[in-house]
Design a protein around this motif. Structure first.
Motif, PDB file in Angstrom:
ATOM      1  N   GLU A  22       6.727  18.002  21.787  1.00  0.00           N
ATOM      2  CA  GLU A  22       7.366  17.026  22.834  1.00  0.00           C
ATOM      3  C   GLU A  22       8.698  16.631  22.686  1.00  0.00           C
ATOM      4  O   GLU A  22       9.400  16.615  23.379  1.00  0.00           O
ATOM      5  CB  GLU A  22       6.328  15.761  23.053  1.00  0.00           C
ATOM      6  CG  GLU A  22       5.013  16.144  23.403  1.00  0.00           C
ATOM      7  CD  GLU A  22       5.182  16.769  25.040  1.00  0.00           C
ATOM      8  OE1 GLU A  22       6.099  16.150  25.724  1.00  0.00           O
ATOM      9  OE2 GLU A  22       4.088  17.698  25.342  1.00  0.00           O
ATOM     10  N   ASP A  23       8.824  16.452  21.409  1.00  0.00           N
ATOM     11  CA  ASP A  23      10.420  16.002  20.937  1.00  0.00           C
ATOM     12  C   ASP A  23      11.469  17.058  21.289  1.00  0.00           C
ATOM     13  O   ASP A  23      12.337  17.014  21.776  1.00  0.00           O
ATOM     14  CB  ASP A  23      10.418  15.481  19.363  1.00  0.00           C
ATOM     15  CG  ASP A  23       9.549  14.220  19.010  1.00  0.00           C
ATOM     16  OD1 ASP A  23       9.285  13.453  19.890  1.00  0.00           O
ATOM     17  OD2 ASP A  23       9.329  14.250  17.652  1.00  0.00           O
ATOM     18  N   THR A  26      12.056  17.414  24.955  1.00  0.00           N
ATOM     19  CA  THR A  26      12.957  16.156  25.555  1.00  0.00           C
ATOM     20  C   THR A  26      14.569  16.588  24.992  1.00  0.00           C
ATOM     21  O   THR A  26      15.255  16.515  25.723  1.00  0.00           O
ATOM     22  CB  THR A  26      12.507  15.128  24.551  1.00  0.00           C
ATOM     23  OG1 THR A  26      11.328  14.698  25.131  1.00  0.00           O
ATOM     24  CG2 THR A  26      13.556  14.023  25.019  1.00  0.00           C
ATOM     25  N   GLN A  27      14.558  17.405  23.888  1.00  0.00           N
ATOM     26  CA  GLN A  27      15.949  17.339  23.547  1.00  0.00           C
ATOM     27  C   GLN A  27      16.498  18.752  24.211  1.00  0.00           C
ATOM     28  O   GLN A  27      17.667  18.518  24.925  1.00  0.00           O
ATOM     29  CB  GLN A  27      15.972  18.009  22.020  1.00  0.00           C
ATOM     30  CG  GLN A  27      17.174  18.555  21.306  1.00  0.00           C
ATOM     31  CD  GLN A  27      16.894  19.087  19.869  1.00  0.00           C
ATOM     32  OE1 GLN A  27      15.764  19.039  19.286  1.00  0.00           O
ATOM     33  NE2 GLN A  27      17.994  19.555  19.495  1.00  0.00           N
ATOM     34  N   ALA A  29      15.700  19.415  27.356  1.00  0.00           N
ATOM     35  CA  ALA A  29      15.758  18.828  28.668  1.00  0.00           C
ATOM     36  C   ALA A  29      17.137  17.986  28.670  1.00  0.00           C
ATOM     37  O   ALA A  29      18.054  18.170  29.522  1.00  0.00           O
ATOM     38  CB  ALA A  29      14.833  17.937  29.056  1.00  0.00           C
ATOM     39  N   PHE A  30      17.509  17.122  27.758  1.00  0.00           N
ATOM     40  CA  PHE A  30      18.727  16.422  27.681  1.00  0.00           C
ATOM     41  C   PHE A  30      19.779  17.445  27.454  1.00  0.00           C
ATOM     42  O   PHE A  30      20.950  17.251  28.284  1.00  0.00           O
ATOM     43  CB  PHE A  30      18.707  15.687  26.320  1.00  0.00           C
ATOM     44  CG  PHE A  30      19.830  14.740  26.437  1.00  0.00           C
ATOM     45  CD1 PHE A  30      20.285  13.591  27.118  1.00  0.00           C
ATOM     46  CD2 PHE A  30      20.726  15.202  25.422  1.00  0.00           C
ATOM     47  CE1 PHE A  30      21.381  13.071  26.944  1.00  0.00           C
ATOM     48  CE2 PHE A  30      22.213  14.279  25.158  1.00  0.00           C
ATOM     49  CZ  PHE A  30      22.363  13.456  25.913  1.00  0.00           C
ATOM     50  N   LYS A  33      20.776  18.996  31.160  1.00  0.00           N
ATOM     51  CA  LYS A  33      21.335  18.057  31.919  1.00  0.00           C
ATOM     52  C   LYS A  33      22.608  18.135  31.551  1.00  0.00           C
ATOM     53  O   LYS A  33      23.471  18.040  32.377  1.00  0.00           O
ATOM     54  CB  LYS A  33      20.487  16.827  32.037  1.00  0.00           C
ATOM     55  CG  LYS A  33      19.292  16.819  32.588  1.00  0.00           C
ATOM     56  CD  LYS A  33      18.605  15.508  33.013  1.00  0.00           C
ATOM     57  CE  LYS A  33      17.643  15.228  31.998  1.00  0.00           C
ATOM     58  NZ  LYS A  33      16.966  13.726  32.148  1.00  0.00           N
ATOM     59  N   LYS A  89      10.257  18.268  32.123  1.00  0.00           N
ATOM     60  CA  LYS A  89      10.457  17.324  31.094  1.00  0.00           C
ATOM     61  C   LYS A  89      11.673  16.298  31.649  1.00  0.00           C
ATOM     62  O   LYS A  89      12.784  16.858  31.628  1.00  0.00           O
ATOM     63  CB  LYS A  89      10.699  17.722  29.635  1.00  0.00           C
ATOM     64  CG  LYS A  89      10.587  16.732  28.712  1.00  0.00           C
ATOM     65  CD  LYS A  89       9.282  16.126  28.411  1.00  0.00           C
ATOM     66  CE  LYS A  89       9.206  15.564  27.179  1.00  0.00           C
ATOM     67  NZ  LYS A  89       7.962  14.479  27.052  1.00  0.00           N
ATOM     68  N   ASP A  90      11.460  15.269  31.768  1.00  0.00           N
ATOM     69  CA  ASP A  90      12.611  14.216  31.994  1.00  0.00           C
ATOM     70  C   ASP A  90      13.343  14.724  33.198  1.00  0.00           C
ATOM     71  O   ASP A  90      14.649  14.533  33.309  1.00  0.00           O
ATOM     72  CB  ASP A  90      13.625  13.943  30.900  1.00  0.00           C
ATOM     73  CG  ASP A  90      12.656  13.329  29.659  1.00  0.00           C
ATOM     74  OD1 ASP A  90      11.650  12.487  30.028  1.00  0.00           O
ATOM     75  OD2 ASP A  90      13.034  13.499  28.516  1.00  0.00           O
ATOM     76  N   ASN A  91      12.887  15.171  34.270  1.00  0.00           N
ATOM     77  CA  ASN A  91      13.272  15.712  35.415  1.00  0.00           C
ATOM     78  C   ASN A  91      14.195  17.095  35.097  1.00  0.00           C
ATOM     79  O   ASN A  91      14.999  17.186  35.872  1.00  0.00           O
ATOM     80  CB  ASN A  91      14.295  14.669  36.113  1.00  0.00           C
ATOM     81  CG  ASN A  91      13.451  13.626  36.697  1.00  0.00           C
ATOM     82  OD1 ASN A  91      12.484  13.763  37.301  1.00  0.00           O
ATOM     83  ND2 ASN A  91      13.954  12.461  36.447  1.00  0.00           N
ATOM     84  N   ALA A  92      13.807  17.892  34.130  1.00  0.00           N
ATOM     85  CA  ALA A  92      14.472  19.150  33.970  1.00  0.00           C
ATOM     86  C   ALA A  92      13.413  20.140  33.796  1.00  0.00           C
ATOM     87  O   ALA A  92      12.230  19.826  33.304  1.00  0.00           O
ATOM     88  CB  ALA A  92      15.390  19.018  32.649  1.00  0.00           C
ATOM     89  N   THR A  93      13.760  21.113  34.364  1.00  0.00           N
ATOM     90  CA  THR A  93      12.688  22.396  33.981  1.00  0.00           C
ATOM     91  C   THR A  93      13.012  23.230  32.936  1.00  0.00           C
ATOM     92  O   THR A  93      14.188  23.630  32.562  1.00  0.00           O
ATOM     93  CB  THR A  93      12.760  23.211  35.622  1.00  0.00           C
ATOM     94  OG1 THR A  93      12.372  22.419  36.472  1.00  0.00           O
ATOM     95  CG2 THR A  93      11.745  24.433  35.289  1.00  0.00           C
TER      96      THR A  93
END
Length: 125
Positions: A22-23, A26-27, A29-30, A33, A89-93
């Motif tokens: 999960e971490d 998230t990384q 996905a960020f 973006k 994840k966080d609005n990223a694919t």
């Protein structure tokens, strides 16, 4: 004409970096973006997601490859038992590609599972 198929003899990984799944997503996905929204693709095989990074093809690296030895500068990985085509994840694919047909990747997944701290932490709990 002679045709020869010579499989790789050895894969040398110089750095292994393990993440919590999960971490890491998230990384990624960020990063996606901030890089303009490109859709990243991560390899999956036999319960492991991973990215590998090669050294540039210098004379020494090419000599090693001709001898059948691959050198990767690093591999980042996380455990993920179930395959999914996409992770949101966080609005990223983030796309996952199943590379289980590749024997090297299957063996790598087994080795990374054995190396995993996440797996050993779950066993302690």
């Amino acid at each position: 004409m002679e045709i020869s198929i010579e499989p790789w003899k050895k894969l040398v990984i110089h750095e292994v970096i393990e993440y919590n799944f999960e971490d890491w997503m998230t990384q990624i996905a960020f990063s996606s973006k901030t890089a303009g929204g490109a859709i990243p693709t991560i390899n999956w095989t036999n319960g492991v997601v991973f990215q590998s990074f090669n050294f540039p093809d210098t004379n020494i690296i090419v000599e090693e490859k001709i001898k059948g030895v691959l050198h990767w500068s690093s591999v980042m990985f996380a455990l993920k038992e179930k395959y999914e085509r996409q992770i949101i994840k966080d609005n990223a694919t983030i796309n996952l590609i199943d590379v289980s047909v590749n024997e090297i990747f299957r063996e790598l997944a087994d080795k990374l599972k054995d190396h995993s701290r996440q797996k050993s932490q779950k066993q302690v709990l």
